[in-house]
Design an enzyme around this catalytic site. Structure first.
Site, PDB file in Angstrom:
ATOM      1  N   ASP A  60       0.845  -1.197   0.000  1.00  0.00           N
ATOM      2  CA  ASP A  60       0.000   0.000   0.000  1.00  0.00           C
ATOM      3  C   ASP A  60       0.882   1.249   0.000  1.00  0.00           C
ATOM      4  O   ASP A  60       1.879   1.293   0.735  1.00  0.00           O
ATOM      5  CB  ASP A  60      -0.869  -0.043   1.264  1.00  0.00           C
ATOM      6  CG  ASP A  60      -2.034   0.914   1.193  1.00  0.00           C
ATOM      7  OD1 ASP A  60      -1.784   2.139   1.044  1.00  0.00           O
ATOM      8  OD2 ASP A  60      -3.181   0.448   1.284  1.00  0.00           O
ATOM      9  N   LEU A  80       0.706   6.542  -9.657  1.00  0.00           N
ATOM     10  CA  LEU A  80      -0.633   6.380 -10.246  1.00  0.00           C
ATOM     11  C   LEU A  80      -1.615   5.757  -9.254  1.00  0.00           C
ATOM     12  O   LEU A  80      -2.826   5.812  -9.484  1.00  0.00           O
ATOM     13  CB  LEU A  80      -0.556   5.496 -11.500  1.00  0.00           C
ATOM     14  CG  LEU A  80       0.382   5.962 -12.621  1.00  0.00           C
ATOM     15  CD1 LEU A  80       0.407   4.924 -13.744  1.00  0.00           C
ATOM     16  CD2 LEU A  80      -0.061   7.307 -13.186  1.00  0.00           C
ATOM     17  N   TYR A 186     -13.024  13.428  -4.651  1.00  0.00           N
ATOM     18  CA  TYR A 186     -11.981  12.850  -5.517  1.00  0.00           C
ATOM     19  C   TYR A 186     -11.157  13.959  -6.167  1.00  0.00           C
ATOM     20  O   TYR A 186      -9.922  13.939  -6.160  1.00  0.00           O
ATOM     21  CB  TYR A 186     -12.630  11.954  -6.584  1.00  0.00           C
ATOM     22  CG  TYR A 186     -11.727  11.603  -7.735  1.00  0.00           C
ATOM     23  CD1 TYR A 186     -10.727  10.645  -7.600  1.00  0.00           C
ATOM     24  CD2 TYR A 186     -11.861  12.236  -8.984  1.00  0.00           C
ATOM     25  CE1 TYR A 186      -9.893  10.331  -8.663  1.00  0.00           C
ATOM     26  CE2 TYR A 186     -11.036  11.923 -10.050  1.00  0.00           C
ATOM     27  CZ  TYR A 186     -10.055  10.976  -9.885  1.00  0.00           C
ATOM     28  OH  TYR A 186      -9.226  10.669 -10.928  1.00  0.00           O
ATOM     29  N   ARG A 254     -17.211  15.086 -23.733  1.00  0.00           N
ATOM     30  CA  ARG A 254     -15.949  14.716 -23.091  1.00  0.00           C
ATOM     31  C   ARG A 254     -14.897  14.495 -24.175  1.00  0.00           C
ATOM     32  O   ARG A 254     -15.201  14.346 -25.354  1.00  0.00           O
ATOM     33  CB  ARG A 254     -16.085  13.421 -22.287  1.00  0.00           C
ATOM     34  CG  ARG A 254     -16.959  13.500 -21.059  1.00  0.00           C
ATOM     35  CD  ARG A 254     -16.337  14.374 -19.961  1.00  0.00           C
ATOM     36  NE  ARG A 254     -17.108  14.285 -18.730  1.00  0.00           N
ATOM     37  CZ  ARG A 254     -18.221  14.979 -18.500  1.00  0.00           C
ATOM     38  NH1 ARG A 254     -18.697  15.823 -19.397  1.00  0.00           N
ATOM     39  NH2 ARG A 254     -18.854  14.848 -17.334  1.00  0.00           N
TER      40      ARG A 254
END
Ligand code: UD1
Length: 380
Positions: A60, A80, A186, A254
């Site tokens: 992690d 990432l 987020y 988009r």
């Protein structure tokens, strides 16, 4: 510059795994740190596409014991690993902030306080940092609206209007200089990540870049994660002979960029100094509506399934955002090469044979949105 050893966090994931392949081909020694979260990796094991020439460590990014030794051996870090759903972040606040913001903070803490030889840090950012994209009013000029209020979504008035003359605004490509609005947790964490990495990079002279990914699509995007990645969500629905569910009227624009172009852009950031200390839009420069994407995918799959247009809006969604990729082109020589139709066909070809299959968990994600009041009830 003598980058040879590259650490890719989240390197078993979708963008990460393609980057690992690209770096191996270019002759780098690649180490991956990935925790194999079950939302993305259903079996909890290393995916079948892991690259035999890279080294994989399960761990992690919030665990110093796992992260630090890998950072200290690296010449470059591509960070990432992240939790990546806009909607889910609005009710798993602690988890999102912890993985994204604190995970990045730990990486930076190591870089600042330990002796290392990292020559480049790349951190994944997102179009989420813009909130709404850039707009123009024919009469009043450039506009940067905020999120549409719930009452507007309830009245099904999808487009933005000029605050001065009330004319409908026209979306235009969004440059990196546009004002940033973070309208969900987020996106806030993505903004934290990019600002922290760029600041520490500038302060300590470590070249740092923050790619702002637009809608990256392609093989290996999780087909069983209903929380993020609209193209993969639609493919998963279609493979299960269900209608893709389209929010609003499907007219939202988009910029879908192929995973191969996104990886090429990352490699340029690693190898060239042109974008050092900057955020960089990573898009295709081509715009498409969500409804068109749903229909294109159905056609390419050979399914005569029409998308279900809900005419309902999600409180956290933006209407339009498309990429201005001038900066990446000028500073890095980035030119997208994969046309949408070709890229979507590749996604479909892969999805048909994906070893993990497409488990459609969309209804569960949808009912979570309903329960939390994030899917607006129309008034008319
Ligand atoms: C989101 C993020 C992207 C991030 C990615 C990570 C934003 C705006 N997008 O992209 O930055 O990198 O997650 O995976 O922050 N829609 C449907 N039906 C669906 C799903 C989505 O109609 O089943 C619509 C949405 O309402 C929206 C559009 O499709 O209008 C695209 O959604 P977006 O949030 O951009 O797509 P993601 O792929 O989830």
């Amino acid at each position: 510059m003598s980058i040879r050893n590259v650490l890719v966090t989240g390197g078993a994931g979708y963008i990460g795994s393609h980057l690992v392949d690209g770096l191996v081909v270019r002759g780098y020694d690649v180490v991956v740190l990935d925790s194999l979260v079950s939302q993305v990796h259903r079996t909890g094991t290393w995916p079948s596409y892991v690259n035999a020439k890279a080294r994989y460590v399960r761990g992690d990014v919030r665990d110093r014991d796992a992260l630090q030794p890998l950072v200290l051996r690296a010449d470059a870090v591509v960070h990432l690993a992240a939790a990546v759903s806009v909607g889910q972040s609005m009710y798993e606040v602690d988890r999102y902030v912890d993985i994204n913001t604190r995970g990045t903070a730990l990486l930076l803490d190591i870089l600042v306080n330990q002796r290392h030889h990292v020559e480049k840090v790349i951190v994944a950012s997102s179009i989420g940092v813009y909130g709404e994209g850039a707009y123009e009013c024919g009469a009043c000029g450039p506009q940067a609206p905020g999120l549409r209020p719930a009452a507007q979504l309830a009245a099904r008035q999808w487009e933005h209007r000029c605050p001065r003359c009330d004319a409908e605004l026209r979306p235009v490509p969004t440059p990196e200089s546009k004002a940033l609005y973070r309208d969900n947790i987020y996106s806030m964490t993505k903004h934290h990540q990019e600002e922290m990495v760029l600041l520490i990079g500038r302060t300590y002279g470590i070249p740092a870049v923050a790619p702002r990914f637009f809608n990256v699509y392609g093989p290996r995007q999780s087909l069983s994660n209903p929380y993020a990645g609209v193209a993969a969500i639609f493919v998963s629905r279609l493979l299960n002979d269900r209608q893709p569910v389209v929010f609003e009227d499907g007219g939202q624009l988009r910029d879908f960029v192929s995973i191969h172009d996104a990886v090429r852009c990352l490699a340029l950031m690693l190898e060239k100094p042109g974008a050092d200390f900057f955020p960089v839009n990573v898009g295709s420069g081509y715009t498409v509506t969500i409804l068109e994407v749903a229909r294109t995918l159905a056609r390419l799959l050979g399914k005569s399934i029409e998308p279900l247009v809900t005419n309902r809006g999600r409180t956290f969604d933006i209407r339009h955002n498309t990429a201005d990729i001038t900066f990446a082109r000028d500073r890095l020589g980035f030119t997208p090469t994969v046309p949408l139709e070709e890229g979507m066909a590749e996604l479909i070809a892969w999805a048909r044979t994906s070893p993990d299959g497409a488990v459609d968990l969309f209804d569960r994600a949808l009912s979570e949105l309903e329960q939390k009041g994030l899917l607006v009830q129309p008034t008319a």
